[in-house]
Design an enzyme around this catalytic site. Structure first.
Site, PDB file in Angstrom:
ATOM      1  N   HIS A  73     -10.351  64.380  66.847  1.00 44.58           N
ATOM      2  CA  HIS A  73     -11.005  63.093  66.611  1.00 44.58           C
ATOM      3  C   HIS A  73     -11.254  62.923  65.124  1.00 44.58           C
ATOM      4  O   HIS A  73     -11.893  63.759  64.503  1.00 44.58           O
ATOM      5  CB  HIS A  73     -12.334  63.029  67.370  1.00 44.58           C
ATOM      6  N   THR A  74     -10.730  61.845  64.580  1.00 50.95           N
ATOM      7  CA  THR A  74     -10.945  61.549  63.172  1.00 50.95           C
ATOM      8  C   THR A  74     -11.955  60.429  63.079  1.00 50.95           C
ATOM      9  O   THR A  74     -11.767  59.368  63.675  1.00 50.95           O
ATOM     10  CB  THR A  74      -9.631  61.088  62.516  1.00 50.95           C
ATOM     11  N   GLY A 112      -0.673  67.809  62.687  1.00 57.80           N
ATOM     12  CA  GLY A 112       0.049  67.215  61.559  1.00 57.80           C
ATOM     13  C   GLY A 112       1.471  66.775  61.904  1.00 57.80           C
ATOM     14  O   GLY A 112       2.233  66.359  61.039  1.00 57.80           O
ATOM     15  N   LYS A 119     -10.201  56.973  70.242  1.00 55.76           N
ATOM     16  CA  LYS A 119     -11.396  57.214  71.068  1.00 55.76           C
ATOM     17  C   LYS A 119     -12.571  57.717  70.226  1.00 55.76           C
ATOM     18  O   LYS A 119     -13.719  57.373  70.492  1.00 55.76           O
ATOM     19  CB  LYS A 119     -11.098  58.256  72.163  1.00 55.76           C
ATOM     20  N   GLY A 120     -12.266  58.527  69.213  1.00 54.19           N
ATOM     21  CA  GLY A 120     -13.322  59.053  68.346  1.00 54.19           C
ATOM     22  C   GLY A 120     -14.077  57.923  67.657  1.00 54.19           C
ATOM     23  O   GLY A 120     -15.309  57.886  67.684  1.00 54.19           O
ATOM     24  N   ASP A 125      -3.966  45.163  63.184  1.00 53.91           N
ATOM     25  CA  ASP A 125      -3.656  44.841  61.783  1.00 53.91           C
ATOM     26  C   ASP A 125      -2.334  45.479  61.341  1.00 53.91           C
ATOM     27  O   ASP A 125      -1.612  44.910  60.521  1.00 53.91           O
ATOM     28  CB  ASP A 125      -4.798  45.297  60.860  1.00 53.91           C
ATOM     29  N   GLN A 180      -7.338  63.352  75.049  1.00 54.89           N
ATOM     30  CA  GLN A 180      -5.966  63.021  75.464  1.00 54.89           C
ATOM     31  C   GLN A 180      -5.943  61.608  76.071  1.00 54.89           C
ATOM     32  O   GLN A 180      -6.693  60.769  75.613  1.00 54.89           O
ATOM     33  CB  GLN A 180      -5.408  64.078  76.425  1.00 54.89           C
ATOM     34  N   GLY A 209      -3.002  59.748  74.263  1.00 50.76           N
ATOM     35  CA  GLY A 209      -3.907  60.250  73.227  1.00 50.76           C
ATOM     36  C   GLY A 209      -3.751  59.433  71.953  1.00 50.76           C
ATOM     37  O   GLY A 209      -2.943  58.494  71.892  1.00 50.76           O
ATOM     38  N   ASP A 210      -4.560  59.742  70.960  1.00 48.39           N
ATOM     39  CA  ASP A 210      -4.484  59.060  69.658  1.00 48.39           C
ATOM     40  C   ASP A 210      -4.719  57.549  69.767  1.00 48.39           C
ATOM     41  O   ASP A 210      -4.045  56.767  69.116  1.00 48.39           O
ATOM     42  CB  ASP A 210      -3.125  59.351  68.984  1.00 48.39           C
ATOM     43  N   THR A 225       0.386  71.805  71.826  1.00 50.57           N
ATOM     44  CA  THR A 225      -0.325  71.982  70.565  1.00 50.57           C
ATOM     45  C   THR A 225      -0.493  73.467  70.222  1.00 50.57           C
ATOM     46  O   THR A 225      -1.061  73.801  69.191  1.00 50.57           O
ATOM     47  CB  THR A 225      -1.721  71.322  70.626  1.00 50.57           C
TER      48      THR A 225
HETATM   49  P1  IMP Z   1      -1.280  70.949  75.345  1.00 49.12           P
HETATM   50  O1  IMP Z   1      -2.440  70.136  75.779  1.00 49.12           O
HETATM   51  O2  IMP Z   1      -1.483  71.653  74.045  1.00 49.12           O
HETATM   52  O3  IMP Z   1      -0.784  71.860  76.436  1.00 49.12           O
HETATM   53  O4  IMP Z   1      -0.077  69.940  75.059  1.00 49.12           O
HETATM   54  C1  IMP Z   1       0.583  69.259  76.117  1.00 49.12           C
HETATM   55  C2  IMP Z   1       1.087  67.905  75.648  1.00 49.12           C
HETATM   56  O5  IMP Z   1      -0.006  67.034  75.413  1.00 49.12           O
HETATM   57  C3  IMP Z   1       1.873  67.934  74.342  1.00 49.12           C
HETATM   58  O6  IMP Z   1       2.867  66.945  74.411  1.00 49.12           O
HETATM   59  C4  IMP Z   1       0.830  67.584  73.303  1.00 49.12           C
HETATM   60  O7  IMP Z   1       1.406  67.046  72.131  1.00 49.12           O
HETATM   61  C5  IMP Z   1       0.015  66.569  74.050  1.00 49.12           C
HETATM   62  N1  IMP Z   1      -1.388  66.496  73.600  1.00 49.12           N
HETATM   63  C6  IMP Z   1      -2.388  67.343  73.926  1.00 49.12           C
HETATM   64  N2  IMP Z   1      -3.539  66.961  73.363  1.00 49.12           N
HETATM   65  C7  IMP Z   1      -3.278  65.817  72.709  1.00 49.12           C
HETATM   66  C8  IMP Z   1      -4.102  64.911  71.944  1.00 49.12           C
HETATM   67  O8  IMP Z   1      -5.315  65.065  71.807  1.00 49.12           O
HETATM   68  N3  IMP Z   1      -3.461  63.826  71.406  1.00 49.12           N
HETATM   69  C9  IMP Z   1      -2.137  63.606  71.582  1.00 49.12           C
HETATM   70  N4  IMP Z   1      -1.346  64.407  72.287  1.00 49.12           N
HETATM   71  C10 IMP Z   1      -1.909  65.517  72.840  1.00 49.12           C
HETATM   72 MG    MG Z   2      -6.751  62.461  69.058  1.00 47.36          MG
END
Ligand code: IMP
Ligand code: MG
Length: 299
Positions: free
Chosen positions: A46-47, A251, A19-20, A282, A172, A15-16, A128
Site C-alpha cells: 500500500h502506497t 518493482g 485501496k491504500g 486523469d 489483492q 490488486g493495485d 511475489t
Molecule cells: P502470491 O500472492 O505472491 O502467491 O502471488 C500470486 C499472484 O498474485 C501473482 O500474480 C502476484 O503478482 C499477484 N499478487 C499478489 N499480491 C498482489 C498485490 O498486492 N497486488 C497485485 N498483485 C498481487
Molecule cells: Mg497494492
C-alpha cells in the site's frame, strides 16, 4: 457483541486499485475504532502520502497513519522479520506502533515457505516470492505454525472481540481470489468481502462495501489473460508510462489493458459493492483514448 458498524474496502480487479489511498481517506473522514486486514500477507503493498511524504507498507493496515488501532486478522499470514521491520519503519517516522495488533491465530511464513515459493512458484506463476502459497498450504494441511506459538509477538497480540466502528482493508483483488480468479494464476487467500467476517463479526453488520477499481486494467505476475503482446501495444504502453504502472512490492512492470467492463460488473455484483470508486481517470484523460471491453468486444 459491541460492534456497531463494519465498512469494507475491496479491490475489484487484480490488486493495485488504490485501496491504500481509499482506506486513508475513509479513516480521515470517519471515526473508526479499528482498521483491519483480513487476508494475505506482505505480498500486498500500500502506497500512501501524508504531509507530502510517501509511505509504503506491506502488512500493517493504513489506519496506523491516523492513530487508529490496526488489527492483522486470523486469516492473514505473517513474515516475522517483515512485521518487525515495518514496525521499526513506522516508529522511526513517528507513528504510534502500540496500536498494531495481530491475531494469535494468524499463520507464520517461515524461511522454508519463502525458499519453496522461489523454487517452485516464482517463475512458473509469477508470485511475489513471499512464501504465501506454501504458508496457506500448511495452514489448510493443519501443520502450520501460528503467531501464538512464537514468543516474539508478546505485546502485539489481539485476542479480544472487536467493538465500535470497523473498517476492513482488502488486499489483492477480486480476480486474484482463490475461488474467483484465473486459477492457478491467483493468490492463495480469500479476497472477497464475505471473508472479512473471519475477523469476528456476522455478515449482517456489514454496511458499506467500497469497491476500488482503476479506469484501465493492470496485472503484475504471470497470467494468460494478460499476454505479453499487450506490452507491445503503443497506446497501452503510453498508458502504463503515464500511470507509472510498476508494482509497489516487487518493482515489476505491470501489464496494462483496457478496462474489462464484463469482469467489473461481475466483481461488483458478487462482492456486494455499494459504492464504486474509480481511480486514475486523469491518466486516461492525459492519454485521450478511451476503450473498454464490453460484451466481449473491444469498443
Ligand atoms: P502470491 O500472492 O505472491 O502467491 O502471488 C500470486 C499472484 O498474485 C501473482 O500474480 C502476484 O503478482 C499477484 N499478487 C499478489 N499480491 C498482489 C498485490 O498486492 N497486488 C497485485 N498483485 C498481487
Ligand atoms: Mg497494492
Amino acid at each position: 457483541m459491541n460492534i456497531k458498524n463494519v465498512d469494507i474496502c475491496v479491490g475489484l480487479a487484480w490488486g493495485d486499485e488504490a485501496k491504500g489511498k481509499i482506506t486513508v481517506h475513509l479513516t480521515k473522514e470517519n471515526k473508526y475504532d479499528f482498521v483491519c486486514r483480513w487476508a494475505g500477507g506482505n505480498n500486498a503493498g500500500h502506497t500512501i502520502y501524508k504531509d507530502n511524504k510517501k509511505y509504503v507498507t506491506n502488512l500493517i493496515p493504513c489506519g496506523i497513519f491516523y492513530g487508529v488501532k490496526c488489527i492483522i486478522g486470523p486469516d492473514c499470514v505473517v513474515n516475522i522479520d517483515n512485521f518487525f521491520k515495518e514496525i521499526e519503519y513506522l516508529k522511526e517516522n513517528g507513528f504510534n506502533t502500540d496500536l498494531i495488533k495481530v491475531s494469535p491465530k494468524a499463520h507464520i511464513i517461515t524461511d522454508e515457505h519463502i525458499e519453496e515459493d522461489i523454487a517452485k512458484y516464482k517463475n512458473k506463476l509469477g508470485t511475489t516470492a513471499k512464501g504465501i502459497a506454501p504458508c496457506y498450504r500448511d495452514k489448510y494441511g493443519r501443520t502450520g505454525k501460528r503467531v501464538k506459538d512464537d514468543k516474539k509477538f508478546e505485546g502485539y497480540i489481539w485476542d479480544e472481540e472487536l467493538y465500535g466502528n470497523i473498517l476492513c482493508e482488502g488486499a489483492q483483488g477480486f480476480w486474484l481470489d482463490i475461488n474467483y480468479g484465473n486459477y492457478p494464476y491467483i493468490t492463495s487467500s480469500n479476497t472477497l468481502p464475505y471473508s472479512a467476517c473471519s475477523l469476528g463479526f456476522p455478515p449482517q453488520l456489514i454496511n458499506k462495501i467500497y469497491g476500488a477499481v482503476k479506469i484501465y486494467d493492470t496485472r503484475v505476475g504471470y497470467d494468460p489473460d494478460f499476454p505479453e503482446e499487450l506490452l507491445k501495444d503503443d497506446d497501452l504502453k503510453k498508458l502504463g508510462e503515464l500511470g507509472e504502472e510498476y508494482g509497489s512490492t516487487t518493482g515489476r512492470q505491470r501489464i496494462v489493458n483496457w478496462l474489462n467492463v464484463d469482469k467489473l460488473i461481475k466483481a461488483i455484483n458478487i462482492s456486494g459493492t455499494t459504492s464504486l470508486i474509480i481511480s486514475k481517470v486523469d491518466i486516461i484523460q492525459k492519454l485521450g483514448i478511451y476503450k473498454i471491453y464490453y460484451k466481449e468486444k473491444l469498443i
